[in-house]
Design a protein around this motif. Structure first.
Motif, PDB file in Angstrom:
ATOM      1  N   ALA A  35       0.800  -1.229   0.000  1.00  0.00           N
ATOM      2  CA  ALA A  35       0.000   0.000   0.000  1.00  0.00           C
ATOM      3  C   ALA A  35       0.829   1.274   0.000  1.00  0.00           C
ATOM      4  CB  ALA A  35      -0.934  -0.001   1.208  1.00  0.00           C
ATOM      5  N   ASN A  36       2.119   1.180  -0.240  1.00  0.00           N
ATOM      6  CA  ASN A  36       2.931   2.407  -0.239  1.00  0.00           C
ATOM      7  C   ASN A  36       2.883   3.138  -1.573  1.00  0.00           C
ATOM      8  OD1 ASN A  36       4.835  -0.066  -0.709  1.00  0.00           O
ATOM      9  ND2 ASN A  36       5.828   1.641  -1.771  1.00  0.00           N
ATOM     10  N   SER A  37       2.284   2.526  -2.604  1.00  0.00           N
ATOM     11  CA  SER A  37       2.215   3.186  -3.911  1.00  0.00           C
ATOM     12  C   SER A  37       1.085   2.567  -4.730  1.00  0.00           C
ATOM     13  CB  SER A  37       3.547   3.041  -4.667  1.00  0.00           C
ATOM     14  OG  SER A  37       3.806   1.668  -4.937  1.00  0.00           O
ATOM     15  N   GLY A  38       0.792   3.187  -5.879  1.00  0.00           N
ATOM     16  CA  GLY A  38      -0.143   2.618  -6.840  1.00  0.00           C
ATOM     17  C   GLY A  38      -1.548   2.408  -6.315  1.00  0.00           C
ATOM     18  N   ILE A  39      -2.160   1.294  -6.736  1.00  0.00           N
ATOM     19  CA  ILE A  39      -3.543   0.987  -6.373  1.00  0.00           C
ATOM     20  C   ILE A  39      -3.705   0.893  -4.862  1.00  0.00           C
ATOM     21  CG2 ILE A  39      -5.397  -0.711  -6.587  1.00  0.00           C
ATOM     22  CD1 ILE A  39      -4.783   0.792  -9.190  1.00  0.00           C
ATOM     23  N   GLY A  40      -2.766   0.232  -4.194  1.00  0.00           N
ATOM     24  CA  GLY A  40      -2.859   0.069  -2.751  1.00  0.00           C
ATOM     25  C   GLY A  40      -2.843   1.387  -2.009  1.00  0.00           C
ATOM     26  N   TYR A  41      -1.997   2.293  -2.466  1.00  0.00           N
ATOM     27  CA  TYR A  41      -1.903   3.613  -1.842  1.00  0.00           C
ATOM     28  C   TYR A  41      -3.195   4.396  -2.047  1.00  0.00           C
ATOM     29  CZ  TYR A  41      -0.266   8.399  -0.978  1.00  0.00           C
ATOM     30  OH  TYR A  41      -0.128   9.678  -0.518  1.00  0.00           O
ATOM     31  N   GLU A  42      -3.745   4.348  -3.254  1.00  0.00           N
ATOM     32  CA  GLU A  42      -4.995   5.055  -3.524  1.00  0.00           C
ATOM     33  C   GLU A  42      -6.139   4.481  -2.678  1.00  0.00           C
ATOM     34  OE1 GLU A  42      -5.261   7.767  -5.253  1.00  0.00           O
ATOM     35  OE2 GLU A  42      -3.158   7.707  -5.865  1.00  0.00           O
ATOM     36  N   ALA A  43      -6.160   3.162  -2.510  1.00  0.00           N
ATOM     37  CA  ALA A  43      -7.184   2.545  -1.667  1.00  0.00           C
ATOM     38  C   ALA A  43      -7.027   2.988  -0.216  1.00  0.00           C
ATOM     39  CB  ALA A  43      -7.106   1.026  -1.773  1.00  0.00           C
ATOM     40  N   ALA A  44      -5.785   3.035   0.255  1.00  0.00           N
ATOM     41  CA  ALA A  44      -5.527   3.459   1.635  1.00  0.00           C
ATOM     42  C   ALA A  44      -5.995   4.890   1.861  1.00  0.00           C
ATOM     43  CB  ALA A  44      -4.036   3.318   1.949  1.00  0.00           C
ATOM     44  N   LYS A  45      -5.709   5.776   0.923  1.00  0.00           N
ATOM     45  CA  LYS A  45      -6.134   7.179   1.047  1.00  0.00           C
ATOM     46  C   LYS A  45      -7.654   7.280   1.153  1.00  0.00           C
ATOM     47  CE  LYS A  45      -4.328   9.288  -2.495  1.00  0.00           C
ATOM     48  NZ  LYS A  45      -3.971  10.441  -3.377  1.00  0.00           N
ATOM     49  N   PHE A  46      -8.344   6.594   0.266  1.00  0.00           N
ATOM     50  CA  PHE A  46      -9.806   6.673   0.237  1.00  0.00           C
ATOM     51  C   PHE A  46     -10.410   6.133   1.518  1.00  0.00           C
ATOM     52  CE2 PHE A  46     -13.977   4.911  -0.553  1.00  0.00           C
ATOM     53  CZ  PHE A  46     -14.615   5.892  -1.304  1.00  0.00           C
ATOM     54  N   LEU A  47      -9.974   4.964   1.931  1.00  0.00           N
ATOM     55  CA  LEU A  47     -10.571   4.319   3.097  1.00  0.00           C
ATOM     56  C   LEU A  47     -10.206   5.050   4.388  1.00  0.00           C
ATOM     57  CD1 LEU A  47      -9.964   0.663   1.910  1.00  0.00           C
ATOM     58  CD2 LEU A  47     -12.185   1.809   2.106  1.00  0.00           C
ATOM     59  N   ALA A  48      -8.992   5.603   4.445  1.00  0.00           N
ATOM     60  CA  ALA A  48      -8.608   6.400   5.616  1.00  0.00           C
ATOM     61  C   ALA A  48      -9.458   7.665   5.695  1.00  0.00           C
ATOM     62  CB  ALA A  48      -7.124   6.756   5.545  1.00  0.00           C
ATOM     63  N   ARG A  49      -9.743   8.250   4.546  1.00  0.00           N
ATOM     64  CA  ARG A  49     -10.572   9.460   4.519  1.00  0.00           C
ATOM     65  C   ARG A  49     -11.973   9.178   5.044  1.00  0.00           C
ATOM     66  NH1 ARG A  49     -10.209  10.551  -0.627  1.00  0.00           N
ATOM     67  NH2 ARG A  49     -12.328  10.101  -1.339  1.00  0.00           N
ATOM     68  N   HIS A  50     -12.429   7.937   4.917  1.00  0.00           N
ATOM     69  CA  HIS A  50     -13.760   7.561   5.401  1.00  0.00           C
ATOM     70  C   HIS A  50     -13.717   6.961   6.803  1.00  0.00           C
ATOM     71  CE1 HIS A  50     -14.842   8.225   1.194  1.00  0.00           C
ATOM     72  NE2 HIS A  50     -16.087   8.302   1.610  1.00  0.00           N
ATOM     73  N   GLY A  51     -12.609   7.141   7.508  1.00  0.00           N
ATOM     74  CA  GLY A  51     -12.582   6.840   8.922  1.00  0.00           C
ATOM     75  C   GLY A  51     -12.083   5.465   9.326  1.00  0.00           C
ATOM     76  N   ALA A  52     -11.607   4.660   8.365  1.00  0.00           N
ATOM     77  CA  ALA A  52     -11.061   3.349   8.719  1.00  0.00           C
ATOM     78  C   ALA A  52      -9.646   3.497   9.258  1.00  0.00           C
ATOM     79  CB  ALA A  52     -11.059   2.437   7.492  1.00  0.00           C
ATOM     80  N   HIS A  53      -9.211   2.507  10.048  1.00  0.00           N
ATOM     81  CA  HIS A  53      -7.797   2.451  10.431  1.00  0.00           C
ATOM     82  C   HIS A  53      -7.098   1.524   9.453  1.00  0.00           C
ATOM     83  CE1 HIS A  53      -4.046   2.409  12.556  1.00  0.00           C
ATOM     84  NE2 HIS A  53      -4.047   1.092  12.444  1.00  0.00           N
ATOM     85  N   ILE A  54      -6.118   2.055   8.739  1.00  0.00           N
ATOM     86  CA  ILE A  54      -5.442   1.319   7.676  1.00  0.00           C
ATOM     87  C   ILE A  54      -4.062   0.882   8.133  1.00  0.00           C
ATOM     88  CG2 ILE A  54      -4.791   1.300   5.244  1.00  0.00           C
ATOM     89  CD1 ILE A  54      -7.746   1.929   5.735  1.00  0.00           C
ATOM     90  N   VAL A  55      -3.771  -0.397   7.952  1.00  0.00           N
ATOM     91  CA  VAL A  55      -2.418  -0.902   8.145  1.00  0.00           C
ATOM     92  C   VAL A  55      -1.805  -1.138   6.764  1.00  0.00           C
ATOM     93  CG1 VAL A  55      -0.991  -2.794   8.997  1.00  0.00           C
ATOM     94  CG2 VAL A  55      -2.902  -1.943  10.376  1.00  0.00           C
ATOM     95  N   LEU A  56      -0.772  -0.371   6.466  1.00  0.00           N
ATOM     96  CA  LEU A  56      -0.046  -0.536   5.216  1.00  0.00           C
ATOM     97  C   LEU A  56       0.975  -1.652   5.418  1.00  0.00           C
ATOM     98  CD1 LEU A  56      -1.291   2.333   5.061  1.00  0.00           C
ATOM     99  CD2 LEU A  56       0.711   3.051   3.783  1.00  0.00           C
ATOM    100  N   ALA A  57       0.722  -2.794   4.817  1.00  0.00           N
ATOM    101  CA  ALA A  57       1.612  -3.947   4.944  1.00  0.00           C
ATOM    102  C   ALA A  57       2.598  -3.909   3.776  1.00  0.00           C
ATOM    103  CB  ALA A  57       0.805  -5.242   4.922  1.00  0.00           C
ATOM    104  N   VAL A  58       3.822  -3.491   4.067  1.00  0.00           N
ATOM    105  CA  VAL A  58       4.763  -3.179   2.988  1.00  0.00           C
ATOM    106  C   VAL A  58       6.130  -3.806   3.241  1.00  0.00           C
ATOM    107  CG1 VAL A  58       3.589  -1.037   2.398  1.00  0.00           C
ATOM    108  CG2 VAL A  58       5.397  -1.008   4.099  1.00  0.00           C
ATOM    109  N   ARG A  59       6.832  -4.062   2.154  1.00  0.00           N
ATOM    110  CA  ARG A  59       8.176  -4.660   2.247  1.00  0.00           C
ATOM    111  C   ARG A  59       9.195  -3.656   2.754  1.00  0.00           C
ATOM    112  NH1 ARG A  59      10.144  -7.218  -3.248  1.00  0.00           N
ATOM    113  NH2 ARG A  59       9.824  -5.049  -3.815  1.00  0.00           N
TER     114      ARG A  59
ATOM    115  N   GLN B 179      -5.970  15.149   7.496  1.00  0.00           N
ATOM    116  CA  GLN B 179      -5.664  15.338   8.908  1.00  0.00           C
ATOM    117  C   GLN B 179      -6.597  14.490   9.767  1.00  0.00           C
ATOM    118  OE1 GLN B 179      -5.514  19.409  10.094  1.00  0.00           O
ATOM    119  NE2 GLN B 179      -3.751  19.896   8.808  1.00  0.00           N
ATOM    120  N   GLY B 180      -6.009  13.799  10.723  1.00  0.00           N
ATOM    121  CA  GLY B 180      -6.796  12.926  11.577  1.00  0.00           C
ATOM    122  C   GLY B 180      -6.917  11.515  11.054  1.00  0.00           C
ATOM    123  N   ALA B 181      -6.309  11.234   9.875  1.00  0.00           N
ATOM    124  CA  ALA B 181      -6.353   9.877   9.324  1.00  0.00           C
ATOM    125  C   ALA B 181      -5.657   8.908  10.274  1.00  0.00           C
ATOM    126  CB  ALA B 181      -5.688   9.842   7.952  1.00  0.00           C
ATOM    127  N   SER B 182      -6.205   7.720  10.379  1.00  0.00           N
ATOM    128  CA  SER B 182      -5.635   6.678  11.236  1.00  0.00           C
ATOM    129  C   SER B 182      -4.931   5.660  10.345  1.00  0.00           C
ATOM    130  CB  SER B 182      -6.742   6.014  12.055  1.00  0.00           C
ATOM    131  OG  SER B 182      -6.215   5.010  12.888  1.00  0.00           O
TER     132      SER B 182
END
Length: 298
Positions: free
Chosen positions: A16-40, A57-60
């Motif tokens: 989730a540090n780039s590309g599709i995963g990163y875009e998904a993380a941004k969207f879901l974090a904006r809607h209040g989810a806590h996102i764990v970026l599982a990255v190498r 601001q305030g993203a988890s």
């Protein structure tokens, strides 16, 4: 696009540090989810976290190290996650490597089959107890249009009898699709309140084409940006699979444009021969044998 409530939900996104995963993380974090970026790369993960927090601001958001080409790393990640959290609402199996020169994982698997499929197979199995403990949890696994025309060569999974990088990429993406479908079948049979779905981004201009040690030529990147869709559009099938409330499990989500290369997300129906029951069962059995991860559907 209608989305189910994700506020407060724990979500893991691999790669989730780039590309599709990163875009998904941004969207879901904006809607209040806590996102764990599982990255190498933890450094790249921290940079991605900072970028998301700066934009929202305030993203988890947090990052944890995960190398899908190393089953020991997968086990360390799943153990560490379960020590920190007691629920997992969505697991997005997004990370992938595309068309590298012939390489093997730390466990001796061909890199694409090992990282793209076996790593995610092991991760999902080890996190299944938390998925089962979370109401209406989902597993979303990314496949690709490269699954079309592909087959699983059970006699040469490690590439020792010959290796074609695109053929093996297609094999790994077919494995992702079959895994997602078979997982959903088994969850339904066991009457477990978790659903599994597959999706693909079409052809999106992301840094997937840089992976495997070969940087994408600048002219190819320009070509991709001109003719195929952006990561912001490419992420929509992933978000649809993760959040669309009407999905029942087992669906395959992709863009609705010509050849499913670009467009808005919709339910896509693979060719009739794709979901071969014998192949799906054999792939599952082989995956359990190779990873040592046996799913608990009780």
């Amino acid at each position: 696009m209608e989305i189910r409530k994700v506020k407060g939900m724990k979500i893991i996104i691999t790669g989730a540090n780039s590309g599709i995963g990163y875009e998904a993380a941004k969207f879901l974090a904006r809607h209040g989810a806590h996102i764990v970026l599982a990255v190498r790369s933890e450094e790249k993960g921290r940079y991605a976290v900072q970028s998301i927090e700066k934009e929202h601001q305030g993203a988890s958001v947090s990052t944890m190290k995960l190398d899908l080409s190393d089953l020991a790393s997968v086990k360390r990640f799943s153990d560490a996650y379960q020590e920190r959290f007691d629920q997992l609402g969505i697991l997005i199996n997004n990370a992938g490597v595309m068309a590298p020169p012939y390489q093997k994982t730390k466990d001796g698997f061909e890199l694409q089959f090992g990282a793209n499929h076996l790593g995610h197979f092991a991760l999902t199995g080890q996190l299944l107890p938390l998925l089962k403990a979370t109401p209406s949890a989902r597993v979303v696994t990314l496949s690709s249009i490269a699954h079309r025309g592909a087959s699983i060569d059970f006699n040469n999974l490690d590439g020792s009898k010959g290796y074609n990088k695109m053929k093996f990429y297609g094999q790994s993406k077919l494995a992702n699709l079959l895994f997602a479908k078979e997982l959903d079948n088994r969850l339904k049979k066991a009457e477990i309140n978790v659903i599994s779905l597959a999706c693909h981004p079409g052809i999106a201009s992301t840094n997937l084409f840089k992976l495997g040690g070969e940087r994408m030529q600048s002219f190819l990147k320009t070509l991709l940006q001109a003719f195929f869709q952006s990561p912001e559009m490419g992420v929509l099938p992933t978000l649809y699979a993760a959040t669309e409330p009407t999905l029942k499990g087992g669906e395959y989500i992709g863009p609705d444009g010509r050849g499913n290369r670009k467009g808005n997300p919709h339910i896509e129906v693979p060719a009739k021969e794709v979901y071969n029951e014998a192949t799906m069962k054999k792939l599952w059995d082989v995956s359990e044998e190779l990873t040592g991860v046996v799913y608990d559907f009780s």
